[in-house]
Design a protein around this motif. Structure first.
Motif, PDB file in Angstrom:
ATOM      1  N   TYR A 171      -8.313   2.905   6.417  1.00 40.74           N
ATOM      2  CA  TYR A 171      -8.083   1.647   5.696  1.00 40.74           C
ATOM      3  C   TYR A 171      -7.809   0.538   6.711  1.00 40.74           C
ATOM      4  O   TYR A 171      -6.996   0.714   7.611  1.00 40.74           O
ATOM      5  CB  TYR A 171      -6.897   1.792   4.732  1.00 40.74           C
ATOM      6  CG  TYR A 171      -7.124   2.831   3.659  1.00 40.74           C
ATOM      7  CD1 TYR A 171      -7.740   2.495   2.454  1.00 40.74           C
ATOM      8  CD2 TYR A 171      -6.726   4.154   3.852  1.00 40.74           C
ATOM      9  CE1 TYR A 171      -7.957   3.455   1.464  1.00 40.74           C
ATOM     10  CE2 TYR A 171      -6.936   5.117   2.879  1.00 40.74           C
ATOM     11  CZ  TYR A 171      -7.552   4.767   1.684  1.00 40.74           C
ATOM     12  OH  TYR A 171      -7.774   5.715   0.717  1.00 40.74           O
ATOM     13  N   GLY A 227      -0.133   2.334  -4.659  1.00 39.64           N
ATOM     14  CA  GLY A 227      -0.870   1.853  -3.484  1.00 39.64           C
ATOM     15  C   GLY A 227      -1.701   2.955  -2.846  1.00 39.64           C
ATOM     16  O   GLY A 227      -1.458   4.149  -3.067  1.00 39.64           O
ATOM     17  N   VAL A 228      -2.678   2.577  -2.029  1.00 48.39           N
ATOM     18  CA  VAL A 228      -3.613   3.547  -1.442  1.00 48.39           C
ATOM     19  C   VAL A 228      -2.945   4.483  -0.441  1.00 48.39           C
ATOM     20  O   VAL A 228      -3.476   5.555  -0.127  1.00 48.39           O
ATOM     21  CB  VAL A 228      -4.796   2.823  -0.756  1.00 48.39           C
ATOM     22  CG1 VAL A 228      -5.650   2.107  -1.785  1.00 48.39           C
ATOM     23  CG2 VAL A 228      -4.316   1.867   0.325  1.00 48.39           C
ATOM     24  N   ARG A 256      -9.207   9.402   5.601  1.00 49.58           N
ATOM     25  CA  ARG A 256      -9.648   8.102   5.115  1.00 49.58           C
ATOM     26  C   ARG A 256      -9.107   7.012   6.028  1.00 49.58           C
ATOM     27  O   ARG A 256      -7.972   7.084   6.497  1.00 49.58           O
ATOM     28  CB  ARG A 256      -9.153   7.862   3.677  1.00 49.58           C
ATOM     29  CG  ARG A 256      -9.863   8.729   2.641  1.00 49.58           C
ATOM     30  CD  ARG A 256     -11.327   8.321   2.493  1.00 49.58           C
ATOM     31  NE  ARG A 256     -12.028   9.132   1.517  1.00 49.58           N
ATOM     32  CZ  ARG A 256     -12.692  10.249   1.802  1.00 49.58           C
ATOM     33  NH1 ARG A 256     -12.702  10.698   3.050  1.00 49.58           N
ATOM     34  NH2 ARG A 256     -13.327  10.911   0.866  1.00 49.58           N
ATOM     35  N   ALA A 314       0.824  -1.214   0.000  1.00 51.10           N
ATOM     36  CA  ALA A 314       0.000   0.000   0.000  1.00 51.10           C
ATOM     37  C   ALA A 314       0.857   1.262   0.000  1.00 51.10           C
ATOM     38  O   ALA A 314       0.405   2.327  -0.432  1.00 51.10           O
ATOM     39  CB  ALA A 314      -0.936   0.000   1.210  1.00 51.10           C
ATOM     40  N   LEU A 318      -8.768  -4.221   3.171  1.00 49.84           N
ATOM     41  CA  LEU A 318      -7.793  -4.879   2.297  1.00 49.84           C
ATOM     42  C   LEU A 318      -7.283  -6.166   2.932  1.00 49.84           C
ATOM     43  O   LEU A 318      -7.401  -6.368   4.126  1.00 49.84           O
ATOM     44  CB  LEU A 318      -6.614  -3.934   2.020  1.00 49.84           C
ATOM     45  CG  LEU A 318      -6.999  -2.647   1.278  1.00 49.84           C
ATOM     46  CD1 LEU A 318      -7.032  -1.490   2.245  1.00 49.84           C
ATOM     47  CD2 LEU A 318      -6.038  -2.383   0.164  1.00 49.84           C
ATOM     48  N   LYS A 362       1.586   9.405   1.218  1.00 50.35           N
ATOM     49  CA  LYS A 362       0.679  10.075   2.152  1.00 50.35           C
ATOM     50  C   LYS A 362       1.168   9.964   3.594  1.00 50.35           C
ATOM     51  O   LYS A 362       1.930   9.064   3.922  1.00 50.35           O
ATOM     52  CB  LYS A 362      -0.726   9.471   2.032  1.00 50.35           C
ATOM     53  CG  LYS A 362      -1.339   9.655   0.650  1.00 50.35           C
ATOM     54  CD  LYS A 362      -2.665   8.947   0.524  1.00 50.35           C
ATOM     55  CE  LYS A 362      -3.248   9.113  -0.879  1.00 50.35           C
ATOM     56  NZ  LYS A 362      -4.498   8.356  -1.060  1.00 50.35           N
ATOM     57  N   GLU A 413     -12.192   1.418   3.279  1.00 55.58           N
ATOM     58  CA  GLU A 413     -11.785   0.278   2.442  1.00 55.58           C
ATOM     59  C   GLU A 413     -11.159  -0.810   3.301  1.00 55.58           C
ATOM     60  O   GLU A 413     -10.411  -0.507   4.225  1.00 55.58           O
ATOM     61  CB  GLU A 413     -10.805   0.743   1.361  1.00 55.58           C
ATOM     62  CG  GLU A 413     -10.481  -0.321   0.324  1.00 55.58           C
ATOM     63  CD  GLU A 413      -9.604   0.211  -0.797  1.00 55.58           C
ATOM     64  OE1 GLU A 413      -9.036  -0.624  -1.528  1.00 55.58           O
ATOM     65  OE2 GLU A 413      -9.481   1.448  -0.932  1.00 55.58           O
TER      66      GLU A 413
END
Length: 351
Positions: A319, A102-103, A317, A97, A351, A107, A349
């Motif tokens: 995850y 990747g998400v 967000r 990731a 995963l 970040k 989300e």
């Protein structure tokens, strides 16, 4: 000189020469024997030498292979921690990731852990397994510096600073960068860590020990009304022997009818009716007051918030990462769920 004496002298000289020759031959034989023996030993040593062993090859450790282990599993019972690490869980999905595409790539991310006991298939049978889970929060600043402490057994919910429970957000350093000074690294990955040593647990009081097991990572979203602000249900635990435990909904239940029903069911004694009613009414007043205060605090927080902070909250967000399936670990693919906890709600989300 007489002839007899000459013959004796010549005979003695010949005998000495023969003896010397014999001794020399014996010495040569001994040297030959020693050389043969030495060669034999050398031959034996050559035969006895071991064949060259095949070199051992070890799989290179991935740059972030230990990331999931570094994240503290908040709220897990201390005596269950060893069972969490009994399997060689694979979180390569979490590592991927952070790679390009990747998400979480590029970040700023805050990670915390938790565990979920589930019945899952393993080695041709179903088994209760404590599954490690990692939650990633994409945010420009720490999502919270507080921890919630709440359980069915604890009547009062506590929201305390993380440091009170020896927890804090710390930078995670990938393996390839661990030879550098932390101050010089601009880390984008922060993990929730706990410095409480397990060896010192025996010195803690039981209540303090249990607090760790009831911890939940806390998050306050000012733009979303908490489900408990909307709730009209209060938990009742009337202190008698045995205690009367029930739920009272002030929107649908009426105190007198509710109390009479408990008496009919013999859950409450007749002479305890008035005290029980007063107890319920007080709990309802406390809950309504708490709801009003929560709404007011949320309204005030939004008013005082900068536009930049508002944008950050709205863009956050969540995850939720489960371990990937491998031949050596239980298959958790059928028990994945988006729910994180009562404060964070559901992940965007899984995963």
């Amino acid at each position: 000189m007489r002839k007899g004496a000459k013959r004796k002298g010549a005979a003695a000289a010949a005998a000495a020469a023969a003896k010397a020759s014999s001794s020399s031959q014996e010495n040569h034989k001994e040297e030959d024997e020693q050389q043969k023996t030495s060669k034999a030993h050398r031959a034996k040593r050559v035969k006895a030498s071991k064949p060259e062993t095949e070199p051992e090859y070890f799989e290179d450790q991935r740059n972030m292979e230990d990331l999931w282990k570094e994240v503290f599993p908040v709220g897990t019972e201390w005596d269950q921690l060893d069972s969490v690490y009994q399997f060689k869980w694979n979180f390569s999905n979490l590592e991927d990731a952070f790679e390009e595409g990747g998400v979480l790539y590029g970040k700023k991310v805050y990670l915390f852990g938790c565990t979920e006991p589930q019945l899952v298939p393993y080695e041709n049978k179903n088994k209760i397994v404590c599954i490690p889970v990692v939650v990633g929060v994409v945010s420009p600043f720490p999502p919270s510096d507080k921890i919630g402490i709440k359980s069915v057994q604890r009547e009062v919910e506590e929201i305390v600073p993380m440091k009170e429970m020896k927890m804090d957000w710390v930078p995670y350093i990938p393996l390839e960068k661990r030879d550098r000074q932390v101050e010089r690294l601009k880390s984008q990955i922060f993990i929730l860590s706990c410095t409480q040593r397990r060896s010192a647990l025996r010195h803690l009081k039981v209540d303090r020990l249990k607090k760790f097991e009831y911890c939940l990572p806390y998050f306050y979203q000012p733009f979303k009304e908490d489900e408990f602000e909307q709730s009209t249900v209060v938990q009742i635990m009337f202190p008698v022997e045995p205690p009367v435990v029930c739920e009272f909904d002030w929107e649908f239940d009426e105190v007198d009818e509710f109390t009479d029903k408990l008496v009919e069911e013999e859950a409450l004694a007749e002479d305890q009716k008035d005290a029980f009613k007063d107890f319920v009414k007080e709990k309802v007043r406390e809950a309504k007051k708490a709801n009003r205060e929560a709404k007011e605090a949320r309204r005030k927080a939004i008013e005082e918030m900068s536009e930049e902070t508002k944008a950050a909250f709205e863009s956050m967000r969540f995850y939720k990462f489960y371990p990937v399936k491998t031949p050596d670990t239980p298959d958790v693919s059928n028990v994945k769920a988006p729910f994180i906890n009562r404060y964070y709600g559901k992940a965007h989300e899984v995963l």
